[in-house]
Design a protein around this motif. Structure first.
Motif, PDB file in Angstrom:
ATOM      1  N   MET A 170       0.683  -0.823  -0.178  1.00 17.39           N
ATOM      2  CA  MET A 170       0.145   0.293   0.302  1.00 17.39           C
ATOM      3  C   MET A 170       0.862   1.459  -0.156  1.00 17.39           C
ATOM      4  O   MET A 170       2.192   1.863   0.266  1.00 17.39           O
ATOM      5  CB  MET A 170      -1.106   0.155   1.028  1.00 17.39           C
ATOM      6  CG  MET A 170      -2.076  -0.957   0.921  1.00 17.39           C
ATOM      7  SD  MET A 170      -3.008  -1.243   2.817  1.00 17.39           S
ATOM      8  CE  MET A 170      -3.796  -0.272   2.403  1.00 17.39           C
ATOM      9  N   GLU A 171       0.219   2.284   0.072  1.00 24.28           N
ATOM     10  CA  GLU A 171       0.880   3.965  -0.051  1.00 24.28           C
ATOM     11  C   GLU A 171       0.251   4.502   1.131  1.00 24.28           C
ATOM     12  O   GLU A 171      -0.670   4.026   1.269  1.00 24.28           O
ATOM     13  CB  GLU A 171       0.449   4.317  -1.638  1.00 24.28           C
ATOM     14  CG  GLU A 171       1.341   3.438  -3.084  1.00 24.28           C
ATOM     15  CD  GLU A 171       1.064   4.429  -4.155  1.00 24.28           C
ATOM     16  OE1 GLU A 171       0.205   5.484  -3.904  1.00 24.28           O
ATOM     17  OE2 GLU A 171       1.508   4.100  -5.431  1.00 24.28           O
ATOM     18  N   ALA A 172       1.186   5.514   1.332  1.00 33.07           N
ATOM     19  CA  ALA A 172       1.120   6.683   2.343  1.00 33.07           C
ATOM     20  C   ALA A 172       1.094   7.954   1.488  1.00 33.07           C
ATOM     21  O   ALA A 172       2.375   8.588   1.421  1.00 33.07           O
ATOM     22  CB  ALA A 172       2.337   6.308   3.474  1.00 33.07           C
ATOM     23  N   THR A 173      -0.059   8.664   2.135  1.00 32.15           N
ATOM     24  CA  THR A 173      -0.096   9.820   2.115  1.00 32.15           C
ATOM     25  C   THR A 173      -0.282  10.343   3.528  1.00 32.15           C
ATOM     26  O   THR A 173      -0.889   9.609   4.039  1.00 32.15           O
ATOM     27  CB  THR A 173      -1.016  10.443   1.102  1.00 32.15           C
ATOM     28  OG1 THR A 173      -2.443   9.690   1.509  1.00 32.15           O
ATOM     29  CG2 THR A 173      -0.781  10.027  -0.609  1.00 32.15           C
ATOM     30  N   THR A 174       0.024  11.939   3.573  1.00 31.43           N
ATOM     31  CA  THR A 174      -0.570  12.529   4.877  1.00 31.43           C
ATOM     32  C   THR A 174      -2.147  13.181   4.395  1.00 31.43           C
ATOM     33  O   THR A 174      -1.672  13.282   3.416  1.00 31.43           O
ATOM     34  CB  THR A 174       0.512  14.151   4.955  1.00 31.43           C
ATOM     35  OG1 THR A 174       0.813  15.398   4.317  1.00 31.43           O
ATOM     36  CG2 THR A 174       2.083  13.410   5.306  1.00 31.43           C
ATOM     37  N   SER A 175      -2.459  12.794   5.676  1.00 32.19           N
ATOM     38  CA  SER A 175      -3.965  13.306   5.343  1.00 32.19           C
ATOM     39  C   SER A 175      -4.204  13.773   7.512  1.00 32.19           C
ATOM     40  O   SER A 175      -5.082  12.926   8.000  1.00 32.19           O
ATOM     41  CB  SER A 175      -4.572  11.919   5.477  1.00 32.19           C
ATOM     42  OG  SER A 175      -6.145  13.317   5.312  1.00 32.19           O
ATOM     43  N   GLY A 176      -4.362  15.469   7.406  1.00 32.20           N
ATOM     44  CA  GLY A 176      -4.900  15.586   8.876  1.00 32.20           C
ATOM     45  C   GLY A 176      -4.215  15.195   9.986  1.00 32.20           C
ATOM     46  O   GLY A 176      -3.163  15.095   9.685  1.00 32.20           O
ATOM     47  N   TYR A 177      -4.641  15.726  10.971  1.00 35.83           N
ATOM     48  CA  TYR A 177      -3.996  15.776  12.442  1.00 35.83           C
ATOM     49  C   TYR A 177      -4.404  15.271  13.602  1.00 35.83           C
ATOM     50  O   TYR A 177      -6.135  15.373  14.019  1.00 35.83           O
ATOM     51  CB  TYR A 177      -3.893  17.107  12.359  1.00 35.83           C
ATOM     52  CG  TYR A 177      -2.985  18.230  11.701  1.00 35.83           C
ATOM     53  CD1 TYR A 177      -1.233  18.321  11.952  1.00 35.83           C
ATOM     54  CD2 TYR A 177      -3.402  18.454  10.957  1.00 35.83           C
ATOM     55  CE1 TYR A 177      -0.672  18.587  10.589  1.00 35.83           C
ATOM     56  CE2 TYR A 177      -2.783  19.550   9.770  1.00 35.83           C
ATOM     57  CZ  TYR A 177      -1.531  19.274  10.060  1.00 35.83           C
ATOM     58  OH  TYR A 177      -0.638  19.730   8.694  1.00 35.83           O
ATOM     59  N   LEU A 178      -3.736  14.699  14.619  1.00 37.87           N
ATOM     60  CA  LEU A 178      -4.503  14.290  15.851  1.00 37.87           C
ATOM     61  C   LEU A 178      -3.654  14.854  17.072  1.00 37.87           C
ATOM     62  O   LEU A 178      -2.847  15.437  16.945  1.00 37.87           O
ATOM     63  CB  LEU A 178      -4.297  12.879  16.395  1.00 37.87           C
ATOM     64  CG  LEU A 178      -4.038  12.667  17.428  1.00 37.87           C
ATOM     65  CD1 LEU A 178      -5.360  11.953  17.447  1.00 37.87           C
ATOM     66  CD2 LEU A 178      -3.484  11.394  18.138  1.00 37.87           C
ATOM     67  N   ALA A 179      -4.690  15.581  17.357  1.00 35.89           N
ATOM     68  CA  ALA A 179      -4.803  16.982  18.188  1.00 35.89           C
ATOM     69  C   ALA A 179      -4.799  16.113  19.475  1.00 35.89           C
ATOM     70  O   ALA A 179      -5.724  15.564  20.122  1.00 35.89           O
ATOM     71  CB  ALA A 179      -5.962  18.143  18.498  1.00 35.89           C
ATOM     72  N   VAL A 180      -3.181  16.345  20.449  1.00 35.76           N
ATOM     73  CA  VAL A 180      -3.914  15.733  22.055  1.00 35.76           C
ATOM     74  C   VAL A 180      -3.031  16.845  22.915  1.00 35.76           C
ATOM     75  O   VAL A 180      -2.147  17.810  22.935  1.00 35.76           O
ATOM     76  CB  VAL A 180      -2.920  14.904  21.969  1.00 35.76           C
ATOM     77  CG1 VAL A 180      -3.150  13.255  20.861  1.00 35.76           C
ATOM     78  CG2 VAL A 180      -1.490  15.220  22.253  1.00 35.76           C
ATOM     79  N   ARG A 181      -4.072  17.177  24.267  1.00 35.03           N
ATOM     80  CA  ARG A 181      -3.435  17.434  25.035  1.00 35.03           C
ATOM     81  C   ARG A 181      -3.163  17.208  26.424  1.00 35.03           C
ATOM     82  O   ARG A 181      -4.450  16.345  27.005  1.00 35.03           O
ATOM     83  CB  ARG A 181      -4.494  18.885  25.434  1.00 35.03           C
ATOM     84  CG  ARG A 181      -4.307  19.877  26.441  1.00 35.03           C
ATOM     85  CD  ARG A 181      -5.010  21.409  26.465  1.00 35.03           C
ATOM     86  NE  ARG A 181      -6.205  21.042  27.186  1.00 35.03           N
ATOM     87  CZ  ARG A 181      -7.385  21.881  26.562  1.00 35.03           C
ATOM     88  NH1 ARG A 181      -6.944  23.562  26.128  1.00 35.03           N
ATOM     89  NH2 ARG A 181      -8.779  21.450  27.029  1.00 35.03           N
ATOM     90  N   GLY A 182      -2.157  17.343  27.606  1.00 29.76           N
ATOM     91  CA  GLY A 182      -1.467  16.210  28.336  1.00 29.76           C
ATOM     92  C   GLY A 182      -1.248  14.616  28.095  1.00 29.76           C
ATOM     93  O   GLY A 182      -1.928  14.548  28.945  1.00 29.76           O
ATOM     94  N   MET A 183      -1.385  14.053  26.897  1.00 29.97           N
ATOM     95  CA  MET A 183      -0.673  13.284  26.537  1.00 29.97           C
ATOM     96  C   MET A 183      -0.342  12.811  25.492  1.00 29.97           C
ATOM     97  O   MET A 183       0.117  13.640  24.679  1.00 29.97           O
ATOM     98  CB  MET A 183      -2.292  12.410  26.637  1.00 29.97           C
ATOM     99  CG  MET A 183      -2.879  12.723  25.408  1.00 29.97           C
ATOM    100  SD  MET A 183      -5.173  12.014  25.152  1.00 29.97           S
ATOM    101  CE  MET A 183      -4.331  10.526  24.578  1.00 29.97           C
ATOM    102  N   ARG A 184       0.322  11.775  25.410  1.00 32.11           N
ATOM    103  CA  ARG A 184       1.159  11.373  23.795  1.00 32.11           C
ATOM    104  C   ARG A 184      -0.179  10.703  22.906  1.00 32.11           C
ATOM    105  O   ARG A 184      -1.117  10.627  23.191  1.00 32.11           O
ATOM    106  CB  ARG A 184       1.927  11.229  24.531  1.00 32.11           C
ATOM    107  CG  ARG A 184       3.384  11.029  25.371  1.00 32.11           C
ATOM    108  CD  ARG A 184       4.708   9.909  25.276  1.00 32.11           C
ATOM    109  NE  ARG A 184       5.695  10.896  26.225  1.00 32.11           N
ATOM    110  CZ  ARG A 184       6.703  10.559  26.307  1.00 32.11           C
ATOM    111  NH1 ARG A 184       6.894   8.985  26.076  1.00 32.11           N
ATOM    112  NH2 ARG A 184       7.078  10.792  27.320  1.00 32.11           N
TER     113      ARG A 184
END
Length: 299
Positions: A273-287
């Protein structure tokens, strides 16, 4: 409180849900179309089945978290909305949209502040963001760390699929196990959300002496959510999803893969399969959780 020239922000009511679904479907299609590279085909609009699932999920959140669900309205009707939930000490933004003609005028900021207030006692926070630079700015200013997502896509090389023996169909009796895995990976159980997800998607589970995990699979075999206590179990769950879904040779996709979850990238590379970037995970107070592929709304 809203300024006189701003839409009025108030708690969401059940009769707002259908209008919110229409607004969300339209605004997200516009954002997706604007952000995609020219070489990538435009996404299809939300299907009736997905629309019904969205409505059911939002009614579910109104029952479990009425204090986290807000709308803005003006003389033209629904101007925007935000739905959020708290699970144990985790706050999650499920979905958020503002009518295009009001974007950049402060309505979104007021809605997000109302939703964030619902999580005022939480130690951690998490949400999925689009590629929209305005969304990135808003969440970053709210104190979130933004982690890029990879999307994995392609026709699976079935000769690469390993022997899979440990994964089985899950039942409601596995919910306690799922909550235990949730707490180890993301710091909070999904609790009442599991009953909703078990109605919406196909649940599978892997539980052995060396590790535990589960996944929710869509009708097309796509991964709606995956959580595990170790990479080996997570890898076996993802291979199971790809093996079941790719039998007809169709193109498969795996979304919401952060850099903390390179095990999923390794599966995708082995499957050609192939990989592309798409959006974000936003976190606060954690990894970023790992091994974990979050759901876009219930995370």
């Amino acid at each position: 409180m809203s300024a006189p020239d701003q839409p009025v922000v108030r708690p969401m009511r059940p009769e707002d849900v259908l209008a919110a679904e229409r607004l969300k479907a339209e605004t997200f299609h516009q954002v997706d179309a604007r952000m995609l590279p020219r070489s990538v085909p435009l996404p299809e609009r939300r299907s009736p089945e997905r629309g019904r699932a969205w409505v059911e999920r939002t009614h579910h959140l109104l029952r479990t978290d009425p204090g986290g669900c807000w709308v803005a309205e003006d003389e033209d009707g629904l101007a925007g909305f935000a739905t959020s939930l708290t699970r144990e000490l985790m706050w999650i933004l499920a979905t958020y949209a503002v009518r295009p003609d009001l974007q950049g005028r402060g309505t979104g900021r007021v809605l997000l502040e109302a939703a964030l207030h619902h999580g005022r006692g939480c130690l951690r926070g998490m949400l999925c963001s689009s590629d929209d630079p305005r969304a990135f700015r808003r969440y970053r200013l709210a104190g979130f760390t933004m982690h890029p997502f990879l999307s994995l896509r392609g026709t699976v090389d079935r000769s690469a699929i390993p022997v899979l023996r440990r994964v089985r169909e899950a039942t409601a009796a596995d919910t306690d196990l799922m909550d235990s895995v949730d707490r180890r990976t993301r710091g909070a159980a999904h609790g009442p959300d599991h009953a909703l997800m078990q109605r919406t998607w196909r649940p599978v589970v892997c539980d052995s002496g060396t590790g535990s995990g589960y996944a929710y699979l869509g009708p097309d075999g796509s991964v709606a959510l995956l959580a595990a206590t170790d990479r080996r179990t997570a890898t076996e769950l993802l291979w199971t999803a790809l093996a079941d879904a790719s039998a007809d040779g169709s193109v498969q996709q795996v979304h919401h893969v952060t850099a903390a979850n390179e095990w999923a990238v390794d599966v995708a590379m082995a499957a050609r399969m192939e990989a592309t970037t798409s959006g974000y995970l936003a976190v606060r107070g954690m990894r970023p959780p790992a091994p974990y592929l979050p759901n876009g709304a219930l995370l």
